[in-house]
Design a protein around this motif. Sequence first.
Motif, PDB file in Angstrom:
ATOM      1  N   PRO A  88      18.772  46.010  29.666  1.00 19.58           N
ATOM      2  CA  PRO A  88      19.329  46.894  28.634  1.00 19.58           C
ATOM      3  C   PRO A  88      20.806  46.634  28.370  1.00 19.58           C
ATOM      4  CG  PRO A  88      17.971  48.140  30.171  1.00 19.58           C
ATOM      5  CD  PRO A  88      18.167  46.786  30.777  1.00 19.58           C
ATOM      6  N   ILE A  89      21.561  46.252  29.403  1.00 20.87           N
ATOM      7  CA  ILE A  89      22.977  45.928  29.194  1.00 20.87           C
ATOM      8  C   ILE A  89      23.104  44.685  28.323  1.00 20.87           C
ATOM      9  CG2 ILE A  89      25.161  45.358  30.326  1.00 20.87           C
ATOM     10  CD1 ILE A  89      24.177  46.783  32.814  1.00 20.87           C
ATOM     11  N   LEU A  90      22.292  43.673  28.621  1.00 21.12           N
ATOM     12  CA  LEU A  90      22.308  42.447  27.818  1.00 21.12           C
ATOM     13  C   LEU A  90      21.899  42.742  26.382  1.00 21.12           C
ATOM     14  CD1 LEU A  90      22.587  39.402  27.524  1.00 21.12           C
ATOM     15  CD2 LEU A  90      20.250  39.155  28.399  1.00 21.12           C
ATOM     16  N   ALA A  91      20.851  43.550  26.227  1.00 19.64           N
ATOM     17  CA  ALA A  91      20.415  43.906  24.873  1.00 19.64           C
ATOM     18  C   ALA A  91      21.515  44.671  24.136  1.00 19.64           C
ATOM     19  CB  ALA A  91      19.138  44.745  24.937  1.00 19.64           C
ATOM     20  N   GLY A  92      22.228  45.532  24.855  1.00 23.38           N
ATOM     21  CA  GLY A  92      23.336  46.251  24.235  1.00 23.38           C
ATOM     22  C   GLY A  92      24.453  45.315  23.820  1.00 23.38           C
ATOM     23  N   ASN A  93      24.748  44.318  24.669  1.00 25.49           N
ATOM     24  CA  ASN A  93      25.759  43.329  24.305  1.00 25.49           C
ATOM     25  C   ASN A  93      25.344  42.537  23.066  1.00 25.49           C
ATOM     26  OD1 ASN A  93      27.301  44.111  26.476  1.00 25.49           O
ATOM     27  ND2 ASN A  93      26.692  42.399  27.784  1.00 25.49           N
ATOM     28  N   VAL A  94      24.040  42.213  22.994  1.00 25.58           N
ATOM     29  CA  VAL A  94      23.533  41.500  21.818  1.00 25.58           C
ATOM     30  C   VAL A  94      23.731  42.350  20.567  1.00 25.58           C
ATOM     31  CG1 VAL A  94      21.461  40.590  20.701  1.00 25.58           C
ATOM     32  CG2 VAL A  94      21.879  40.124  23.117  1.00 25.58           C
ATOM     33  N   LEU A  95      23.407  43.634  20.689  1.00 22.68           N
ATOM     34  CA  LEU A  95      23.567  44.532  19.547  1.00 22.68           C
ATOM     35  C   LEU A  95      25.014  44.596  19.089  1.00 22.68           C
ATOM     36  CD1 LEU A  95      21.284  47.588  20.424  1.00 22.68           C
ATOM     37  CD2 LEU A  95      20.967  45.943  18.573  1.00 22.68           C
ATOM     38  N   GLN A  96      25.934  44.769  20.055  1.00 20.61           N
ATOM     39  CA  GLN A  96      27.347  44.858  19.696  1.00 20.61           C
ATOM     40  C   GLN A  96      27.838  43.566  19.054  1.00 20.61           C
ATOM     41  OE1 GLN A  96      28.819  46.193  23.619  1.00 20.61           O
ATOM     42  NE2 GLN A  96      29.628  47.975  22.559  1.00 20.61           N
ATOM     43  N   SER A  97      27.401  42.448  19.597  1.00 17.15           N
ATOM     44  CA  SER A  97      27.832  41.172  19.053  1.00 17.15           C
ATOM     45  C   SER A  97      27.239  40.931  17.673  1.00 17.15           C
ATOM     46  CB  SER A  97      27.440  40.035  20.000  1.00 17.15           C
ATOM     47  OG  SER A  97      28.096  40.189  21.239  1.00 17.15           O
ATOM     48  N   LEU A  98      25.957  41.280  17.507  1.00  9.85           N
ATOM     49  CA  LEU A  98      25.351  41.155  16.190  1.00  9.85           C
ATOM     50  C   LEU A  98      26.073  42.027  15.175  1.00  9.85           C
ATOM     51  CD1 LEU A  98      21.514  41.107  16.965  1.00  9.85           C
ATOM     52  CD2 LEU A  98      22.870  39.255  15.955  1.00  9.85           C
ATOM     53  N   ASN A  99      26.435  43.220  15.609  1.00 11.07           N
ATOM     54  CA  ASN A  99      27.165  44.118  14.722  1.00 11.07           C
ATOM     55  C   ASN A  99      28.495  43.506  14.308  1.00 11.07           C
ATOM     56  OD1 ASN A  99      27.741  46.613  13.379  1.00 11.07           O
ATOM     57  ND2 ASN A  99      29.030  47.181  15.101  1.00 11.07           N
ATOM     58  N   GLY A 100      29.233  42.978  15.303  1.00 11.10           N
ATOM     59  CA  GLY A 100      30.507  42.348  14.990  1.00 11.10           C
ATOM     60  C   GLY A 100      30.339  41.113  14.120  1.00 11.10           C
ATOM     61  N   SER A 101      29.286  40.365  14.387  1.00 12.36           N
ATOM     62  CA  SER A 101      29.056  39.145  13.612  1.00 12.36           C
ATOM     63  C   SER A 101      28.656  39.458  12.174  1.00 12.36           C
ATOM     64  CB  SER A 101      27.967  38.295  14.274  1.00 12.36           C
ATOM     65  OG  SER A 101      28.379  37.870  15.549  1.00 12.36           O
ATOM     66  N   ILE A 102      27.820  40.459  11.995  1.00 13.03           N
ATOM     67  CA  ILE A 102      27.435  40.856  10.640  1.00 13.03           C
ATOM     68  C   ILE A 102      28.655  41.324   9.863  1.00 13.03           C
ATOM     69  CG2 ILE A 102      26.121  42.547   9.297  1.00 13.03           C
ATOM     70  CD1 ILE A 102      23.970  42.404  11.494  1.00 13.03           C
ATOM     71  N   ASN A 103      29.505  42.107  10.544  1.00 10.50           N
ATOM     72  CA  ASN A 103      30.744  42.540   9.898  1.00 10.50           C
ATOM     73  C   ASN A 103      31.621  41.343   9.539  1.00 10.50           C
ATOM     74  OD1 ASN A 103      29.739  45.048  10.447  1.00 10.50           O
ATOM     75  ND2 ASN A 103      31.259  45.578  12.003  1.00 10.50           N
ATOM     76  N   ALA A 104      31.679  40.364  10.476  1.00  3.82           N
ATOM     77  CA  ALA A 104      32.500  39.177  10.228  1.00  3.82           C
ATOM     78  C   ALA A 104      31.940  38.349   9.068  1.00  3.82           C
ATOM     79  CB  ALA A 104      32.567  38.320  11.490  1.00  3.82           C
ATOM     80  N   ILE A 105      30.607  38.328   8.930  1.00  7.26           N
ATOM     81  CA  ILE A 105      29.997  37.598   7.815  1.00  7.26           C
ATOM     82  C   ILE A 105      30.379  38.242   6.484  1.00  7.26           C
ATOM     83  CG2 ILE A 105      27.808  37.048   6.700  1.00  7.26           C
ATOM     84  CD1 ILE A 105      26.635  36.664   9.525  1.00  7.26           C
ATOM     85  N   TRP A 106      30.288  39.574   6.431  1.00 10.36           N
ATOM     86  CA  TRP A 106      30.687  40.274   5.206  1.00 10.36           C
ATOM     87  C   TRP A 106      32.147  39.971   4.871  1.00 10.36           C
ATOM     88  CZ3 TRP A 106      27.402  42.068   1.868  1.00 10.36           C
ATOM     89  CH2 TRP A 106      26.183  42.619   2.276  1.00 10.36           C
ATOM     90  N   VAL A 107      33.004  40.063   5.901  1.00  6.85           N
ATOM     91  CA  VAL A 107      34.436  39.870   5.676  1.00  6.85           C
ATOM     92  C   VAL A 107      34.755  38.416   5.352  1.00  6.85           C
ATOM     93  CG1 VAL A 107      36.713  39.947   6.774  1.00  6.85           C
ATOM     94  CG2 VAL A 107      35.118  41.844   7.094  1.00  6.85           C
ATOM     95  N   GLY A 108      34.229  37.480   6.175  1.00  7.83           N
ATOM     96  CA  GLY A 108      34.589  36.080   6.021  1.00  7.83           C
ATOM     97  C   GLY A 108      34.027  35.430   4.762  1.00  7.83           C
ATOM     98  N   ARG A 109      32.768  35.703   4.469  1.00 12.16           N
ATOM     99  CA  ARG A 109      32.133  35.020   3.348  1.00 12.16           C
ATOM    100  C   ARG A 109      32.482  35.643   1.996  1.00 12.16           C
ATOM    101  NH1 ARG A 109      28.433  31.190   4.623  1.00 12.16           N
ATOM    102  NH2 ARG A 109      27.475  31.294   2.558  1.00 12.16           N
ATOM    103  N   TYR A 110      32.796  36.946   1.987  1.00 10.72           N
ATOM    104  CA  TYR A 110      33.026  37.609   0.707  1.00 10.72           C
ATOM    105  C   TYR A 110      34.480  38.000   0.466  1.00 10.72           C
ATOM    106  CZ  TYR A 110      27.963  37.794   0.507  1.00 10.72           C
ATOM    107  OH  TYR A 110      26.634  37.440   0.487  1.00 10.72           O
ATOM    108  N   LEU A 111      35.287  38.064   1.539  1.00 16.56           N
ATOM    109  CA  LEU A 111      36.700  38.410   1.366  1.00 16.56           C
ATOM    110  C   LEU A 111      37.621  37.238   1.665  1.00 16.56           C
ATOM    111  CD1 LEU A 111      36.745  42.022   2.895  1.00 16.56           C
ATOM    112  CD2 LEU A 111      36.421  41.327   0.505  1.00 16.56           C
ATOM    113  N   GLY A 112      37.086  36.131   2.264  1.00 16.47           N
ATOM    114  CA  GLY A 112      37.867  34.919   2.402  1.00 16.47           C
ATOM    115  C   GLY A 112      38.414  34.652   3.795  1.00 16.47           C
ATOM    116  N   GLU A 113      39.023  33.451   3.946  1.00 15.20           N
ATOM    117  CA  GLU A 113      39.549  33.014   5.241  1.00 15.20           C
ATOM    118  C   GLU A 113      40.689  33.903   5.724  1.00 15.20           C
ATOM    119  OE1 GLU A 113      40.597  28.943   4.730  1.00 15.20           O
ATOM    120  OE2 GLU A 113      38.540  28.209   4.909  1.00 15.20           O
TER     121      GLU A 113
END
Length: 496
Positions: free
Chosen positions: A23-48
Amino acid sequence: MASTTRDLTQGPIGKTLLVFSLPILAGNVLQSLNGSINAIWVGRYLGEAAITATANANNVLFALIGLVFGIGMAATILVAQAMGARNLPQAKRVIGTSATLFGAASVAIAALGWLFSAHILGWLGTPPEALPLAEAYLRVIFLAIPLLYLFAFVSAVMRGAGDTRTPFYFLLLVVLLDTAFNPLFIFGWGPVPRMGISGSAMATLVAHTIGFAALLGWLRWRDHPLWIGSDELRLFKPDLQLLRALVMKGLPMGAQMVMISMAMLMLMGMVNSHGVQLSSAYGAALQLWTYVQMPAMAIGAACSSIAAQNVGAKLWARVDATARAGVICNVLMTGALILAAVAADRYVLAMFLPEGSAALETARHLNHIAIGSFLFFGVTFVLSGVVRSTGAVVAPLVILAIALWGVRLPVAQWLQPLWGVDAIWWSFPISAACAMLLSMGYYRWGGWRQARMIEPVEEQLATPAEVAALPPSPVCCQSLAPEPAPELPRGLAPAR
């Protein structure tokens, strides 16, 4: 949703570690996926410039909450030791005192950070084109700090008591909300205004507000063994002896996080001096590395909780078996992830950069050099977690200081005239290998088994807990000794 805590002093170590860490690993995956999804929105649509802004802001955030978070780590160990000793009242006293201290400190840090965001980012050397974006993002994130870290604190304390499932379920709720709110607040829709990069931070604030309220409500509804009811509010008044233990042990652990963050800030400053392209490549690599280090983080956290409960029960053979199982699991899991990450990095790194970005090949190059360091990091993290479970917190801090400030930063800075910017990337595996060797040496020959979290009242505060000549001592002092209990507290289930 199971709310029972878990007795980690029984059952096979390997199976217990695997079941407890998943469950700790799954939680880390969730947090990282959340951060990565946010980074995709920011990086791909708002720029470098936007992805550079979030990378700088998140490093600042991690540094400023480090000392407070160390108090949460100390509380987790104290709760685990108390549960291992079958002392539920002691565990609740720890939670009450540490919640008051942790909450007050996080509010203070949030206020100071909100006021001085621009100054901090300017000191860091954030590229001028990213500075306004980073400040807008960081100021909203600071508003979220009390809720974000109280949520993390409650989750960590529950893991110390052996309950990893409940924190995972509520983290899942937070991640789903954050993921859904990100495009809504970034781009706006209907009555919701377009907020740009600050909308990503606002999504984090709203999601954690809902998640933390839901977690507290659920614990109250299920009458969780660690819930402090209305008739126990006196437990939130700080206990001076526990407060002393939390501060004396929490500050060195928090200082480790600050030390890591400050070193990362120094490296970020070196990277920033080479321009936005290199900064964005490094920011994309950081997103990938977050996933690679997840098994080590999960296994290390699980080992710390398991070891602390067995320290409380004085089962030292199980403590050593936990360390061995943790190292083996880390090498196998992290090694496999490193191989997969190197093979697929062209596709993964591209997700965090604008389409056709020239930074992609730079990100791949630095990734191939630095990613192997996480194998060494995992061994260090596991051994340090076991060592800290007794209260030995100074030695891991010293080892980290040597590895980061004595090896990583000098290599990254002084070897640039010879190796160019590659010196920054090579500093990762060189310093990580140094930390691993020092940690293995201290685990084998250090005096961490004689350490303790709570010092008797009559002892000097300055006595180092790690000194090998000190005799073994009880986990809790005489005044906090548990009353005899013929059976486990309600809700405490043995590990199977």
